[in-house]
Write a protein that holds these residues in place. Structure first.
Motif, PDB file in Angstrom:
ATOM      1  N   ILE A  15      30.177  28.132  56.655  1.00  0.00           N
ATOM      2  CA  ILE A  15      31.396  27.495  57.170  1.00  0.00           C
ATOM      3  C   ILE A  15      31.443  26.020  56.776  1.00  0.00           C
ATOM      4  CG2 ILE A  15      32.686  26.896  59.255  1.00  0.00           C
ATOM      5  CD1 ILE A  15      31.380  29.342  60.583  1.00  0.00           C
ATOM      6  N   SER A  16      32.597  25.589  56.278  1.00  0.00           N
ATOM      7  CA  SER A  16      32.811  24.180  55.925  1.00  0.00           C
ATOM      8  C   SER A  16      33.983  23.626  56.711  1.00  0.00           C
ATOM      9  CB  SER A  16      33.107  24.037  54.424  1.00  0.00           C
ATOM     10  OG  SER A  16      32.033  24.514  53.648  1.00  0.00           O
ATOM     11  N   VAL A  17      33.858  22.383  57.142  1.00  0.00           N
ATOM     12  CA  VAL A  17      34.942  21.655  57.801  1.00  0.00           C
ATOM     13  C   VAL A  17      35.145  20.351  57.047  1.00  0.00           C
ATOM     14  CG1 VAL A  17      35.735  20.563  59.920  1.00  0.00           C
ATOM     15  CG2 VAL A  17      34.417  22.686  60.045  1.00  0.00           C
ATOM     16  N   LEU A  18      36.357  20.122  56.551  1.00  0.00           N
ATOM     17  CA  LEU A  18      36.658  18.946  55.735  1.00  0.00           C
ATOM     18  C   LEU A  18      35.710  18.855  54.541  1.00  0.00           C
ATOM     19  CD1 LEU A  18      37.312  16.337  58.580  1.00  0.00           C
ATOM     20  CD2 LEU A  18      39.014  17.512  57.177  1.00  0.00           C
ATOM     21  N   THR A  19      35.431  20.004  53.936  1.00  0.00           N
ATOM     22  CA  THR A  19      34.570  20.198  52.760  1.00  0.00           C
ATOM     23  C   THR A  19      33.081  20.004  53.056  1.00  0.00           C
ATOM     24  OG1 THR A  19      34.605  17.917  51.875  1.00  0.00           O
ATOM     25  CG2 THR A  19      36.452  19.348  51.293  1.00  0.00           C
ATOM     26  N   PHE A  20      32.722  19.642  54.284  1.00  0.00           N
ATOM     27  CA  PHE A  20      31.315  19.489  54.647  1.00  0.00           C
ATOM     28  C   PHE A  20      30.816  20.761  55.334  1.00  0.00           C
ATOM     29  CE2 PHE A  20      32.516  15.001  54.442  1.00  0.00           C
ATOM     30  CZ  PHE A  20      31.422  14.443  53.790  1.00  0.00           C
ATOM     31  N   ARG A  21      29.607  21.200  54.947  1.00  0.00           N
ATOM     32  CA  ARG A  21      28.974  22.281  55.691  1.00  0.00           C
ATOM     33  C   ARG A  21      28.691  21.796  57.109  1.00  0.00           C
ATOM     34  NH1 ARG A  21      26.701  26.166  52.171  1.00  0.00           N
ATOM     35  NH2 ARG A  21      28.182  26.339  50.434  1.00  0.00           N
ATOM     36  N   LEU A  22      28.642  22.716  58.049  1.00  0.00           N
ATOM     37  CA  LEU A  22      28.436  22.341  59.447  1.00  0.00           C
ATOM     38  C   LEU A  22      27.149  21.541  59.631  1.00  0.00           C
ATOM     39  CD1 LEU A  22      29.490  25.526  61.476  1.00  0.00           C
ATOM     40  CD2 LEU A  22      30.760  23.395  61.146  1.00  0.00           C
ATOM     41  N   TYR A  23      26.064  21.966  58.970  1.00  0.00           N
ATOM     42  CA  TYR A  23      24.793  21.255  59.159  1.00  0.00           C
ATOM     43  C   TYR A  23      24.854  19.852  58.568  1.00  0.00           C
ATOM     44  CZ  TYR A  23      24.048  23.511  54.570  1.00  0.00           C
ATOM     45  OH  TYR A  23      24.188  23.980  53.287  1.00  0.00           O
ATOM     46  N   ASP A  24      25.643  19.653  57.496  1.00  0.00           N
ATOM     47  CA  ASP A  24      25.791  18.309  56.946  1.00  0.00           C
ATOM     48  C   ASP A  24      26.616  17.418  57.872  1.00  0.00           C
ATOM     49  OD1 ASP A  24      24.237  18.610  54.708  1.00  0.00           O
ATOM     50  OD2 ASP A  24      25.868  19.222  53.403  1.00  0.00           O
TER      51      ASP A  24
END
Length: 407
Positions: free
Chosen positions: A31-40
């Motif tokens: 899953i990505s939010v605003l192109t960032f992976r959740l863990y990032d």
């Protein structure tokens, strides 16, 4: 999100909260939010919080500067694409993760129960997503705000393939192999840091989850983990028995090396049995033996390109323009991208993992996956490294490290 809220409430220590939220976010790494992976996103937000709360006075391990220097050097000497920039961002995020981790404090004993629930979730997710993909109820989502790249390896159900299409179990991961390695990273964390607790059932759950990835590598790692762990404790109980077992193993290897055909037939037999055991009939159709396995072929091709630019490599994610698919070998990936220069810096960076007293964890749960998959920027390795660095000053009989500090 509900899981994250529950985990936030499971401990009053910020370090524990970060550990649990990060691991849980990794469990949903597709899953990505605003192109960032959740863990990032977890890493980035936590770093900003620490930087502000400590007014920039953060501890930064010296080895961070070594890896950062070599990353910058390789970036500067090669023409870089948008995908290459994304790879640089992954390395930067990985280094930020180490910085965040070494600036927190933890009580690992409190993590046992939450880690048990996370392990059960990994097992549950793999089974449920398997059935949803099998039924055709899962599709990828693409958008600027929210996106998913869940791994869907599902041959079209045309008549000729109706009985043989493959569906891999991987839960909410972008790659079933990353799901498998996530499980082995959990084993390292539990064996090193969850002490004075009975962890057999927890390890059993994690091993079952790893097998759910339907990976032949999972079977290799689990078999090696059980064997070498037994050797490790055998040495403590009876050094003579330990020497005897090592002698037998070495003797078998010497005999097999004298009879190369026996090795070839044994390897192919093991290869076939493992693939059939895991329901990987489609894999057997494409790779009839070890000799023509995709990994062996791609390793051979990668070595040809490595020889052309051995010192500084071919640039980030160079396999995209040189090879049909990734190298499936971290060492080859490092040398292909950054040459000998970057690879040496990377090895220096991860040297503490080879200082663990429980060497069987490094050998099986870390080295074997690393040599069979491309995991140079895999966040869980940096996560484990950071925890190891936290205890580098400790040097007594209870230490998990060999020798004195090394940073």
């Amino acid at each position: 999100m509900l899981e994250e809220i529950i985990l936030l409430r499971s401990s009053d220590i910020f370090g524990n909260k970060f550990v649990l939220i990060f691991i849980n976010a990794t469990l949903y790494s597709c899953i990505s939010v605003l192109t960032f992976r959740l863990y990032d996103l977890v890493i980035l937000v936590s770093f900003m919080y620490l930087f502000i709360s400590k007014k920039g006075d953060l501890r930064v391990p010296g080895r961070i500067f070594i890896l950062l220097f070599f990353t910058t050097l390789i970036t500067m000497v090669h023409e870089i694409s948008s995908d290459g920039l994304l790879e640089v961002e992954r390395y930067i995020m990985s280094m930020l993760l180490v910085v965040v981790m070494v600036n927190l404090t933890y009580k690992f004993e409190e993590l046992y129960t939450p880690l048990k629930y996370i392990s059960l979730a990994a097992l549950y997710n793999s089974i449920m997503i398997y059935f949803f993909i099998y039924l055709g109820k899962i599709s990828k989502v693409t958008g600027s705000l929210f996106a998913s790249n869940i791994y869907i390896y599902n041959q079209q159900k045309v008549d000729s393939y109706a009985k043989s299409f493959d569906v891999r179990m991987n839960g909410f991961f972008s790659d079933p192999n990353k799901y498998m390695v996530f499980c082995f990273a959990l084993i390292i964390i539990i064996e090193l840091f969850i002490i004075n607790r009975e962890t057999k059932m927890l390890r059993f759950i994690i091993i079952c989850a790893a097998i759910m990835s339907l990976s032949r590598t999972a079977l290799i790692v689990i078999a090696a983990y059980i064997f070498f762990k037994q050797l490790y404790f055998e040495k403590k109980k009876s050094f003579d028995m330990f020497v005897l077992e090592i002698t037998i193993v070495v003797g078998i290897l010497v005999i097999l090396s004298i009879i190369p055909d026996a090795i070839f037939n044994l390897n192919n037999g093991t290869y076939d049995v493992a693939a059939k055991l895991l329901g990987r009939d489609k894999t057997l159709e494409m790779n009839t033996s070890i000799a023509n396995d995709n990994r062996i072929i791609i390793w051979h091709d990668a070595i040809q390109y490595i020889q052309q630019h051995f010192l500084l490599g071919n640039g980030w994610l160079s396999f995209e323009k040189l090879l049909p698919y990734p190298t499936h070998n971290t060492l080859l990936q490092l040398i292909l991208d950054g040459g000998l220069i970057f690879t040496v810096g990377y090895i220096i960076f991860f040297y503490p993992l080879f200082k663990m007293k429980k060497w069987y964890l490094t050998l099986t749960c870390y080295l074997i996956p690393t040599m069979l998959l491309e995991l140079a920027d895999y966040r869980m390795w940096y996560f484990i490294l950071a925890i190891i660095l936290l205890g580098k000053e400790k040097d007594d009989k209870d230490s998990i490290y060999i020798g004195t500090s090394y940073d």
